[in-house]
Design a protein around this motif. Structure first.
Motif, PDB file in Angstrom:
ATOM      1  N   ARG A  51      29.416 -46.802  67.631  1.00 46.19           N
ATOM      2  CA  ARG A  51      29.748 -48.224  67.770  1.00 46.19           C
ATOM      3  C   ARG A  51      28.484 -49.028  68.094  1.00 46.19           C
ATOM      4  NH1 ARG A  51      34.096 -47.784  70.461  1.00 46.19           N
ATOM      5  NH2 ARG A  51      33.093 -47.371  72.456  1.00 46.19           N
ATOM      6  N   TYR A  52      27.651 -48.515  69.008  1.00 39.94           N
ATOM      7  CA  TYR A  52      26.402 -49.196  69.368  1.00 39.94           C
ATOM      8  C   TYR A  52      25.482 -49.320  68.147  1.00 39.94           C
ATOM      9  CZ  TYR A  52      22.011 -50.294  71.654  1.00 39.94           C
ATOM     10  OH  TYR A  52      20.829 -50.899  72.016  1.00 39.94           O
ATOM     11  N   VAL A  53      25.370 -48.253  67.371  1.00 37.24           N
ATOM     12  CA  VAL A  53      24.530 -48.262  66.165  1.00 37.24           C
ATOM     13  C   VAL A  53      25.027 -49.321  65.187  1.00 37.24           C
ATOM     14  CG1 VAL A  53      23.888 -46.912  64.123  1.00 37.24           C
ATOM     15  CG2 VAL A  53      23.755 -45.879  66.392  1.00 37.24           C
ATOM     16  N   ARG A  54      26.345 -49.356  64.952  1.00 40.89           N
ATOM     17  CA  ARG A  54      26.925 -50.355  64.034  1.00 40.89           C
ATOM     18  C   ARG A  54      26.711 -51.774  64.548  1.00 40.89           C
ATOM     19  NH1 ARG A  54      31.757 -47.555  64.251  1.00 40.89           N
ATOM     20  NH2 ARG A  54      32.590 -49.346  65.332  1.00 40.89           N
ATOM     21  N   GLU A  55      27.034 -52.002  65.835  1.00 39.47           N
ATOM     22  CA  GLU A  55      26.939 -53.350  66.401  1.00 39.47           C
ATOM     23  C   GLU A  55      25.512 -53.885  66.420  1.00 39.47           C
ATOM     24  OE1 GLU A  55      28.797 -52.954  70.224  1.00 39.47           O
ATOM     25  OE2 GLU A  55      30.826 -52.929  69.368  1.00 39.47           O
ATOM     26  N   ASN A  56      24.548 -53.006  66.505  1.00 43.04           N
ATOM     27  CA  ASN A  56      23.154 -53.432  66.573  1.00 43.04           C
ATOM     28  C   ASN A  56      22.405 -53.270  65.256  1.00 43.04           C
ATOM     29  OD1 ASN A  56      22.550 -54.183  69.522  1.00 43.04           O
ATOM     30  ND2 ASN A  56      23.875 -52.397  69.629  1.00 43.04           N
ATOM     31  N   GLY A  57      23.124 -52.871  64.215  1.00 38.45           N
ATOM     32  CA  GLY A  57      22.528 -52.785  62.888  1.00 38.45           C
ATOM     33  C   GLY A  57      21.427 -51.743  62.764  1.00 38.45           C
ATOM     34  N   LEU A  58      21.528 -50.675  63.532  1.00 37.63           N
ATOM     35  CA  LEU A  58      20.493 -49.643  63.492  1.00 37.63           C
ATOM     36  C   LEU A  58      20.691 -48.709  62.302  1.00 37.63           C
ATOM     37  CD1 LEU A  58      20.484 -48.704  67.278  1.00 37.63           C
ATOM     38  CD2 LEU A  58      19.092 -50.416  66.101  1.00 37.63           C
ATOM     39  N   TYR A  59      19.615 -48.196  61.780  1.00 41.50           N
ATOM     40  CA  TYR A  59      19.591 -47.188  60.710  1.00 41.50           C
ATOM     41  C   TYR A  59      20.173 -47.670  59.391  1.00 41.50           C
ATOM     42  CZ  TYR A  59      18.448 -44.124  64.563  1.00 41.50           C
ATOM     43  OH  TYR A  59      17.858 -43.553  65.657  1.00 41.50           O
ATOM     44  N   ARG A  60      20.255 -48.954  59.179  1.00 40.55           N
ATOM     45  CA  ARG A  60      20.717 -49.443  57.879  1.00 40.55           C
ATOM     46  C   ARG A  60      19.638 -49.191  56.848  1.00 40.55           C
ATOM     47  NH1 ARG A  60      23.427 -55.193  59.488  1.00 40.55           N
ATOM     48  NH2 ARG A  60      25.258 -54.289  60.484  1.00 40.55           N
ATOM     49  N   SER A  61      20.027 -49.090  55.580  1.00 41.09           N
ATOM     50  CA  SER A  61      19.054 -48.878  54.500  1.00 41.09           C
ATOM     51  C   SER A  61      17.999 -49.971  54.523  1.00 41.09           C
ATOM     52  CB  SER A  61      19.750 -48.878  53.143  1.00 41.09           C
ATOM     53  OG  SER A  61      20.641 -47.792  53.058  1.00 41.09           O
ATOM     54  N   GLY A  62      16.753 -49.556  54.475  1.00 41.96           N
ATOM     55  CA  GLY A  62      15.658 -50.522  54.469  1.00 41.96           C
ATOM     56  C   GLY A  62      15.282 -51.026  55.853  1.00 41.96           C
ATOM     57  N   ASP A  63      16.009 -50.596  56.890  1.00 40.09           N
ATOM     58  CA  ASP A  63      15.713 -51.025  58.252  1.00 40.09           C
ATOM     59  C   ASP A  63      14.526 -50.213  58.773  1.00 40.09           C
ATOM     60  OD1 ASP A  63      15.659 -51.771  60.899  1.00 40.09           O
ATOM     61  OD2 ASP A  63      17.805 -51.506  61.234  1.00 40.09           O
TER      62      ASP A  63
END
Length: 65
Positions: A51-63
């Motif tokens: 949930r923390y990863v999703r809410e903070n936009g971590l590890y998205r493609s190109g991030d």
């Protein structure tokens, strides 16, 4: 204090299989790839962490993070 416990990593190519001592074989590369594709990591990651990863936009493609 607490005794030091060392647990060896799984050999390359064996991620996803059970590791010694009942620990799951988790590949950090696989986990990052799942998160980048916004796929559910299932039991590889605690729900609160996912949930923390999703809410903070971590590890998205190109991030770059």
């Amino acid at each position: 204090m607490a005794p030091l416990l060392l647990v060896p990593r799984q050999p390359a190519g064996k991620a996803g299989r059970d590791a010694p001592f009942g620990l799951p074989g988790v590949s950090s590369t696989l986990l990052r790839e799942l998160l980048a594709r916004e796929e559910d990591p299932g039991t590889l990651l605690p729900r609160a962490v996912h949930r923390y990863v999703r809410e903070n936009g971590l590890y998205r493609s190109g991030d770059p993070r």
